[in-house]
Write a protein that holds these residues in place. Structure first.
Motif, PDB file in Angstrom:
ATOM      1  N   GLN A 183     -31.824  11.244  -7.582  1.00  0.00           N
ATOM      2  CA  GLN A 183     -31.724   9.667  -6.943  1.00  0.00           C
ATOM      3  C   GLN A 183     -32.980   9.239  -7.000  1.00  0.00           C
ATOM      4  N   ALA A 184     -33.980   9.841  -6.742  1.00  0.00           N
ATOM      5  CA  ALA A 184     -35.330   9.017  -6.508  1.00  0.00           C
ATOM      6  C   ALA A 184     -35.734   8.487  -8.320  1.00  0.00           C
ATOM      7  N   SER A 185     -35.398   9.440  -9.368  1.00  0.00           N
ATOM      8  CA  SER A 185     -35.875   9.094 -10.492  1.00  0.00           C
ATOM      9  C   SER A 185     -35.100   7.807 -10.739  1.00  0.00           C
ATOM     10  N   SER A 186     -33.700   7.956 -10.665  1.00  0.00           N
ATOM     11  CA  SER A 186     -32.752   6.504 -10.779  1.00  0.00           C
ATOM     12  C   SER A 186     -33.367   5.556 -10.093  1.00  0.00           C
ATOM     13  N   ALA A 187     -33.650   5.630  -9.005  1.00  0.00           N
ATOM     14  CA  ALA A 187     -34.143   4.336  -8.351  1.00  0.00           C
ATOM     15  C   ALA A 187     -35.521   3.810  -8.826  1.00  0.00           C
ATOM     16  N   LEU A 188     -36.552   4.718  -9.388  1.00  0.00           N
ATOM     17  CA  LEU A 188     -37.589   4.307  -9.820  1.00  0.00           C
ATOM     18  C   LEU A 188     -37.306   3.579 -11.475  1.00  0.00           C
ATOM     19  N   ASN A 189     -36.333   4.192 -12.150  1.00  0.00           N
ATOM     20  CA  ASN A 189     -36.005   3.545 -13.431  1.00  0.00           C
ATOM     21  C   ASN A 189     -35.358   2.045 -13.399  1.00  0.00           C
ATOM     22  N   ILE A 190     -34.525   2.001 -12.199  1.00  0.00           N
ATOM     23  CA  ILE A 190     -34.088   0.533 -11.705  1.00  0.00           C
ATOM     24  C   ILE A 190     -35.270  -0.172 -11.585  1.00  0.00           C
ATOM     25  N   ILE A 191     -36.094   0.105 -10.605  1.00  0.00           N
ATOM     26  CA  ILE A 191     -37.374  -0.648 -10.391  1.00  0.00           C
ATOM     27  C   ILE A 191     -38.146  -0.965 -11.357  1.00  0.00           C
ATOM     28  N   GLN A 192     -38.318  -0.103 -12.355  1.00  0.00           N
ATOM     29  CA  GLN A 192     -39.352  -0.254 -13.489  1.00  0.00           C
ATOM     30  C   GLN A 192     -38.468  -1.453 -14.427  1.00  0.00           C
ATOM     31  N   GLN A 193     -37.287  -1.299 -14.820  1.00  0.00           N
ATOM     32  CA  GLN A 193     -36.637  -2.075 -15.652  1.00  0.00           C
ATOM     33  C   GLN A 193     -36.583  -3.568 -15.141  1.00  0.00           C
ATOM     34  N   GLU A 201     -22.336   6.625   2.787  1.00  0.00           N
ATOM     35  CA  GLU A 201     -22.678   7.596   1.964  1.00  0.00           C
ATOM     36  C   GLU A 201     -22.664   7.444   0.449  1.00  0.00           C
ATOM     37  N   ASN A 202     -23.608   7.955  -0.266  1.00  0.00           N
ATOM     38  CA  ASN A 202     -23.737   8.051  -1.646  1.00  0.00           C
ATOM     39  C   ASN A 202     -23.749   6.653  -2.179  1.00  0.00           C
ATOM     40  N   PRO A 203     -24.736   5.794  -1.793  1.00  0.00           N
ATOM     41  CA  PRO A 203     -24.909   4.532  -2.127  1.00  0.00           C
ATOM     42  C   PRO A 203     -25.410   4.514  -3.436  1.00  0.00           C
ATOM     43  N   LEU A 204     -25.362   3.444  -4.271  1.00  0.00           N
ATOM     44  CA  LEU A 204     -25.757   3.322  -5.826  1.00  0.00           C
ATOM     45  C   LEU A 204     -27.482   3.565  -5.849  1.00  0.00           C
ATOM     46  N   VAL A 205     -27.946   3.155  -4.884  1.00  0.00           N
ATOM     47  CA  VAL A 205     -29.479   3.434  -4.757  1.00  0.00           C
ATOM     48  C   VAL A 205     -29.700   3.856  -3.346  1.00  0.00           C
ATOM     49  N   ASN A 206     -30.104   5.077  -3.183  1.00  0.00           N
ATOM     50  CA  ASN A 206     -30.417   5.790  -2.095  1.00  0.00           C
ATOM     51  C   ASN A 206     -31.741   5.246  -1.304  1.00  0.00           C
ATOM     52  N   LEU A 207     -31.712   4.341  -0.581  1.00  0.00           N
ATOM     53  CA  LEU A 207     -32.878   3.259   0.061  1.00  0.00           C
ATOM     54  C   LEU A 207     -33.500   4.248   1.262  1.00  0.00           C
ATOM     55  N   LYS A 208     -32.865   5.320   1.771  1.00  0.00           N
ATOM     56  CA  LYS A 208     -33.422   6.202   2.565  1.00  0.00           C
ATOM     57  C   LYS A 208     -34.604   6.851   1.987  1.00  0.00           C
ATOM     58  N   LEU A 209     -34.540   6.720   0.683  1.00  0.00           N
ATOM     59  CA  LEU A 209     -35.815   7.820  -0.025  1.00  0.00           C
ATOM     60  C   LEU A 209     -37.154   6.909   0.191  1.00  0.00           C
ATOM     61  N   PHE A 210     -36.950   5.471   0.682  1.00  0.00           N
ATOM     62  CA  PHE A 210     -38.290   4.611   0.827  1.00  0.00           C
ATOM     63  C   PHE A 210     -38.623   5.087   2.235  1.00  0.00           C
ATOM     64  N   ARG A 211     -38.229   6.205   3.028  1.00  0.00           N
ATOM     65  CA  ARG A 211     -38.746   6.507   4.202  1.00  0.00           C
ATOM     66  C   ARG A 211     -40.220   7.435   3.811  1.00  0.00           C
ATOM     67  N   ASP A 212     -40.021   8.024   2.726  1.00  0.00           N
ATOM     68  CA  ASP A 212     -40.883   8.948   2.370  1.00  0.00           C
ATOM     69  C   ASP A 212     -42.185   7.913   1.805  1.00  0.00           C
ATOM     70  N   ARG A 213     -43.482   8.337   2.510  1.00  0.00           N
ATOM     71  CA  ARG A 213     -44.639   7.358   2.402  1.00  0.00           C
ATOM     72  C   ARG A 213     -44.987   7.320   0.981  1.00  0.00           C
ATOM     73  N   THR A 214     -45.123   8.270   0.100  1.00  0.00           N
ATOM     74  CA  THR A 214     -45.590   8.567  -1.001  1.00  0.00           C
ATOM     75  C   THR A 214     -44.694   7.966  -1.939  1.00  0.00           C
ATOM     76  N   PHE A 215     -43.565   8.007  -1.829  1.00  0.00           N
ATOM     77  CA  PHE A 215     -42.347   7.487  -2.617  1.00  0.00           C
ATOM     78  C   PHE A 215     -42.471   5.910  -2.534  1.00  0.00           C
ATOM     79  N   SER A 216     -42.747   5.292  -1.457  1.00  0.00           N
ATOM     80  CA  SER A 216     -42.823   3.950  -1.204  1.00  0.00           C
ATOM     81  C   SER A 216     -43.831   3.471  -1.791  1.00  0.00           C
ATOM     82  N   ILE A 217     -45.141   3.859  -1.692  1.00  0.00           N
ATOM     83  CA  ILE A 217     -46.394   3.589  -2.410  1.00  0.00           C
ATOM     84  C   ILE A 217     -46.258   3.362  -3.757  1.00  0.00           C
TER      85      ILE A 217
END
Length: 510
Positions: free
Chosen positions: A401-411, A261-277
């Motif tokens: 959490q999604a915004s943080s994940a996208l920031n990490i991906i971008q950087q 629970e409460n991981p540094l990056v919530n990878l379950k967000l990537f189950r959302d198709r639009t988010f993953s794309i």
């Protein structure tokens, strides 16, 4: 917030108290964003100063970006745990300390290490500042808050290279870091006097094991990749060992993040198709675009013989293009769907990069200026709409959490892009000038400074840059594939964020 506490339309404007808070956050944002752009025009000077290669000197930028990515997910937890005012002031102090010691650097290794310290402070400034402003203004005025924060975001790419070039030419490269001291001192004083006090709140347990796996894993992986030119191939221990360790740590983080629970990056967000794309599109875009942008000032300085200040001025059209298009693209994405904006934006970027993929030692400046303006238009049409697409199908509780994940991906992708493009350029220069990979830029510089070999060397160096931009062009072309699947309809709901929801941290574009 009760219905009676909600601001009426007459109260929709930002009041004086909110504007005071905004002034603090904008000063801090200017300091952080300028620092991401002033350094690029100094890379050629730093290469000569420390007698190193471009694939090594790019770590001055890459180390900073990696530190930003490392600290972004920590910021939300720390804001609750220690209070936003304390966190914001700590971020300024950390950034100032990093700036001072970076200006005092005595070797390339010490400079890279101190840039990491800077990045840890800079990475907290924008998310913490956004949280402070959103809490002060209320969710009904988040759009106006974003408009205020957009000022330094838009001006940074224009003013940063010019300021950095002037400091390098007229004063010293050390002052691209020392200049932060007076700005930071003002920001710290204003934060102490004007920011409202807030008490720490209960915060969930921070995922320290996750951070200890993901952050070193990313650093080791990129370090291994960036060492390929100096080592002479992927089979060398200094390359495959850190890369392998990095991959193992990242894989371990992924396995753990899916189970706790409460991981540094919530990878379950990537189950959302639009988010993953959108995340895939963002990754390819950041690798291609930010990697290429690192090379632009070096082309002007190395191949065309411009000063650092002139290179900064020549890069201004790109910032102007982004400044013109970003607000337009944001409104259009809300009305028509992000996919309809991102795809044309990527095509525009391809048109701009096509010029650079054919750049020679005598390409007319007017053509390069037009292409830079076009690149800015394309960047302004792509960055924010990609993020908007990623968030539009998520529930409100997932947005932070999604915004943080996208920031990490971008950087992280930007850091990988800087390393990869630097590797390609270093290898091409070495091949053209018949030296070892690590000596390619040094040999090119020496040949260009010799009047007898200048003309021939300029042709060889320009060809190396053009070939590197071809790789960037191909990566942007790849972005079109996932971008085809981005939403082509406007969001079904208004922008995410309500009285109970967390504000969406802004993307920190470089």
């Amino acid at each position: 917030m009760s219905a009676g506490d909600r601001p009426s339309p007459a109260d929709d404007k930002l009041d004086r108290g909110v504007l005071k808070i905004a002034s603090v956050v904008v000063v801090g944002a200017i300091m952080a964003i300028l620092d991401t752009t002033v350094v690029n025009v100094a890379l050629q000077q730093l290469t000569l100063e420390f007698e190193t290669s471009f694939d090594t000197i790019q770590w001055v930028a890459t180390g900073y970006m990696l530190a930003l990515a490392t600290v972004i997910p920590v910021t939300g937890w720390a804001a609750d745990r220690f209070g936003t005012k304390r966190l914001y002031m700590l971020a300024i102090v950390l950034f100032l300390v990093g700036s001072v010691v970076a200006g005092m650097a005595w070797s390339i290794e010490s400079l890279i290490a101190f840039r990491v310290v800077q990045g840890l402070g800079g990475g907290m400034l924008m998310p913490a500042g956004m949280t402070i402003m959103t809490r002060a203004a209320g969710p009904q005025r988040v759009g106006r808050v974003m408009a205020v924060l957009g000022v330094p975001m838009l001006l940074g790419p224009i003013a940063g290279p010019i300021l950095g070039g002037w400091l390098v030419d007229s004063v010293s490269w050390r002052w691209i870091f020392y200049i932060n001291v007076p700005i930071g001192a003002v920001a710290l004083y204003l934060a102490w006097r004007l920011l409202p006090k807030d008490e720490p709140q209960p915060a969930g347990r921070f995922d320290f094991p996750g951070m200890l796996m993901l952050s070193p894993g990313l650093a080791l992986l990129i370090y291994g990749v960036s060492d390929i030119p100096a080592a002479g191939g992927i089979g060398e221990t200094s390359v495959w060992l850190p890369m392998s360790l990095g991959i193992v740590l990242i894989a371990g983080f992924i396995v753990r993040a899916l189970r706790v629970e409460n991981p540094l990056v919530n990878l379950k967000l990537f189950r959302d198709r639009t988010f993953s794309i959108a995340a895939i599109t963002m990754s390819l875009f950041a690798i291609a675009f930010f990697g290429a942008m690192l090379l632009l000032p070096t082309y002007f300085i190395l191949v065309r013989g411009e000063t650092a200040l002139q290179a900064g001025l020549l890069l201004a059209p790109q910032g102007l293009g982004a400044m013109v298009m970003m607000p337009i693209a944001g409104r259009l994405a809300d009305r028509t769907g992000a996919g309809k904006i991102v795809l044309p934006g990527l095509v525009v970027i391809l048109a701009g990069l096509a010029v650079w993929a054919q750049a020679a030692a005598d390409t007319p400046y007017w053509l390069l200026m037009v292409s830079l303006f076009v690149l800015g238009l394309g960047m302004g049409s792509s960055m924010m709409p990609i993020m908007s697409a990623a968030l539009q199908t998520l529930t409100k509780k997932d947005v932070a959490q999604a915004s943080s994940a996208l920031n990490i991906i971008q950087q992280t992708a930007g850091a990988i892009g800087a390393a990869v493009m630097s590797i390609i350029l270093a290898a091409l220069l070495a091949g053209k000038f018949g030296v070892e990979t690590s000596q390619g830029q040094v040999a090119a510089t020496a040949a260009l400074q010799n009047p007898q070999t200048h003309d021939a060397a300029a042709v060889l160096a320009a060809d190396s840059f053009a070939s590197t931009f071809v790789w960037s062009l191909l990566l942007v072309a790849l972005c079109i594939i996932p971008a085809l699947f981005l939403p082509k309809r406007p969001p079904a709901a208004p922008p995410v964020g309500d009285d109970e929801g967390a504000p969406t941290p802004p993307m920190l574009a470089h």
